[in-house]
Scaffold this motif. Structure first.
Motif, PDB file in Angstrom:
ATOM      1  N   GLU A   1      41.024  44.033  35.400  1.00  0.00           N
ATOM      2  CA  GLU A   1      39.707  42.992  35.135  1.00  0.00           C
ATOM      3  C   GLU A   1      39.863  41.324  35.485  1.00  0.00           C
ATOM      4  OE1 GLU A   1      36.877  46.084  33.753  1.00  0.00           O
ATOM      5  OE2 GLU A   1      37.316  44.140  32.323  1.00  0.00           O
ATOM      6  N   ASN A   2      41.069  40.738  34.485  1.00  0.00           N
ATOM      7  CA  ASN A   2      41.219  39.690  34.274  1.00  0.00           C
ATOM      8  C   ASN A   2      42.153  39.415  35.737  1.00  0.00           C
ATOM      9  OD1 ASN A   2      40.070  40.313  31.787  1.00  0.00           O
ATOM     10  ND2 ASN A   2      42.235  39.932  31.421  1.00  0.00           N
TER      11      ASN A   2
ATOM     12  N   THR B   1      42.078  40.017  38.504  1.00  0.00           N
ATOM     13  CA  THR B   1      40.634  40.054  39.899  1.00  0.00           C
ATOM     14  C   THR B   1      39.896  38.942  39.887  1.00  0.00           C
ATOM     15  OG1 THR B   1      40.515  42.671  39.820  1.00  0.00           O
ATOM     16  CG2 THR B   1      39.084  41.636  41.124  1.00  0.00           C
ATOM     17  N   LEU B   2      39.805  38.438  38.264  1.00  0.00           N
ATOM     18  CA  LEU B   2      38.609  37.733  37.815  1.00  0.00           C
ATOM     19  C   LEU B   2      39.807  35.935  38.403  1.00  0.00           C
ATOM     20  CD1 LEU B   2      36.366  35.696  36.957  1.00  0.00           C
ATOM     21  CD2 LEU B   2      37.238  36.172  34.609  1.00  0.00           C
TER      22      LEU B   2
ATOM     23  N   HIS C   1      35.845  40.344  26.200  1.00  0.00           N
ATOM     24  CA  HIS C   1      35.868  41.052  27.240  1.00  0.00           C
ATOM     25  C   HIS C   1      37.291  41.452  28.436  1.00  0.00           C
ATOM     26  CE1 HIS C   1      31.110  41.829  26.455  1.00  0.00           C
ATOM     27  NE2 HIS C   1      31.781  40.053  26.862  1.00  0.00           N
ATOM     28  N   GLY C   2      36.645  42.805  29.267  1.00  0.00           N
ATOM     29  CA  GLY C   2      38.520  42.143  30.307  1.00  0.00           C
ATOM     30  C   GLY C   2      38.729  43.291  29.905  1.00  0.00           C
ATOM     31  N   SER C   3      40.056  43.267  30.525  1.00  0.00           N
ATOM     32  CA  SER C   3      41.250  44.139  30.895  1.00  0.00           C
ATOM     33  C   SER C   3      42.540  43.857  31.881  1.00  0.00           C
ATOM     34  CB  SER C   3      40.682  45.855  31.450  1.00  0.00           C
ATOM     35  OG  SER C   3      40.387  45.205  32.756  1.00  0.00           O
TER      36      SER C   3
ATOM     37  N   ASN D   1      31.635  35.744  35.965  1.00  0.00           N
ATOM     38  CA  ASN D   1      31.910  36.342  37.273  1.00  0.00           C
ATOM     39  C   ASN D   1      32.300  34.904  38.219  1.00  0.00           C
ATOM     40  OD1 ASN D   1      29.955  35.406  39.342  1.00  0.00           O
ATOM     41  ND2 ASN D   1      28.659  36.834  38.489  1.00  0.00           N
TER      42      ASN D   1
ATOM     43  N   TRP E   1      35.535  34.095  27.286  1.00  0.00           N
ATOM     44  CA  TRP E   1      35.527  35.674  28.011  1.00  0.00           C
ATOM     45  C   TRP E   1      35.661  36.478  26.586  1.00  0.00           C
ATOM     46  CZ3 TRP E   1      40.266  36.799  31.710  1.00  0.00           C
ATOM     47  CH2 TRP E   1      40.140  35.883  32.583  1.00  0.00           C
TER      48      TRP E   1
END
Ligand code: PGA
Length: 251
Positions: A18-19, A21-22, A13-15, A238, A10
């Motif tokens: 966001e993580n 949800t991913l 990236h991310g928060s 994604n 990754w």
């Protein structure tokens, strides 16, 4: 038969949101019989949260780097033992962004590899040449040197509990993927170099390809005899794309 592996890097990236949800999407879409080992490698601060969310699933958690030291006065560093403590099972070492931007030398990468194994984790050792080195036909020399630094320190038997990743620097994040034959040639070279020391280990160690892998090109890359899966950067952010790459890695 060597294990097939797909690992998502990754990067930075991310928060938390966001993580979450991913990972939810990955868990929802993850096939019962994936046919390949799957790792996600979030930034350090998110490892514990992601590991908890993935607890009980088949998706494993890896870190993107580790200190070469065990513990002590190393401000800003994270020890491999700490990564094990928060639920990691693998650690990327020698990623080209560490080698180039943070000046991780071949010797430091080798020491990190050793520290990761000492903590009971699986190193994912990245090797790869820059564009200029490829153009001046130095690919094998560079990759051989990066590999030898680790072999010299830990010995060939240690590769029996490791994952290798060939990542040509010119293909990382550029959208310019190595052709399946270019990848195969270097993977074959890596395996031959290890086979010169130990044929059994050479046959066992998974060698992943990394550099602009996406769902559309994963199948042709993974079809090459010495390509055992992928280390995926951008496309691992994604869920649909990453799951499609995982699907392409089925044997
Ligand atoms: P990329 O990155 O898939 O975005 O090219 C690969 C990597 O750096 O591991």
């Amino acid at each position: 038969m060597r294990r097939r592996i797909v690992a998502g890097n990754w990067k930075m990236h991310g928060s938390v949101a966001e993580n979450t949800t991913l990972v939810d999407k990955l868990l929802q879409g993850f096939p019962a019989d994936a046919g390949a080992d799957c790792y996600v490698c979030p930034p350090f601060v998110y490892l514990r949260g992601v590991a908890r969310q993935l607890d009980g699933s088949a998706i494993r958690v890896g870190a993107q780097d580790a200190s070469a030291e065990i513990q002590g006065a190393y401000t800003g560093e994270v020890a491999a033992g700490m990564l094990a403590d928060v639920g990691c099972s693998a650690v990327i070492v020698g990623h080209s962004e560490r080698r180039t931007l943070h000046h991780d030398s071949d010797q430091l990468v080798a020491r990190k590899f050793m520290a990761v194994q000492a903590a009971g984790l699986t190193p994912i050792l990245c090797v790869g040449e820059q564009l200029g080195q490829r153009e001046s036909k130095q690919t094998e020399q560079v990759v051989g040197r990066q590999l030898d630094a680790v072999l010299d320190l830990v010995g060939v038997a240690a590769l029996g509990k490791a994952i290798l990743a060939y990542e040509p620097v010119w293909a990382i994040g550029t959208g310019r993927t190595a052709t399946p034959q270019q990848a195969e040639d270097v993977h074959h070279f890596i395996r031959k170099r290890i086979a010169a020391l130990d044929g059994k280990i050479a046959g066992l160690v998974p060698v992943l390809y990394g550099g602009s892998v996406k769902a559309a090109n994963a199948g042709e890359l993974f079809a090459m005899p010495n390509v055992d899966g992928g280390l995926i950067g951008g496309a691992s952010l994604n869920a649909e794309e990453f799951l499609a790459i995982l699907q392409a890695a089925r044997t």
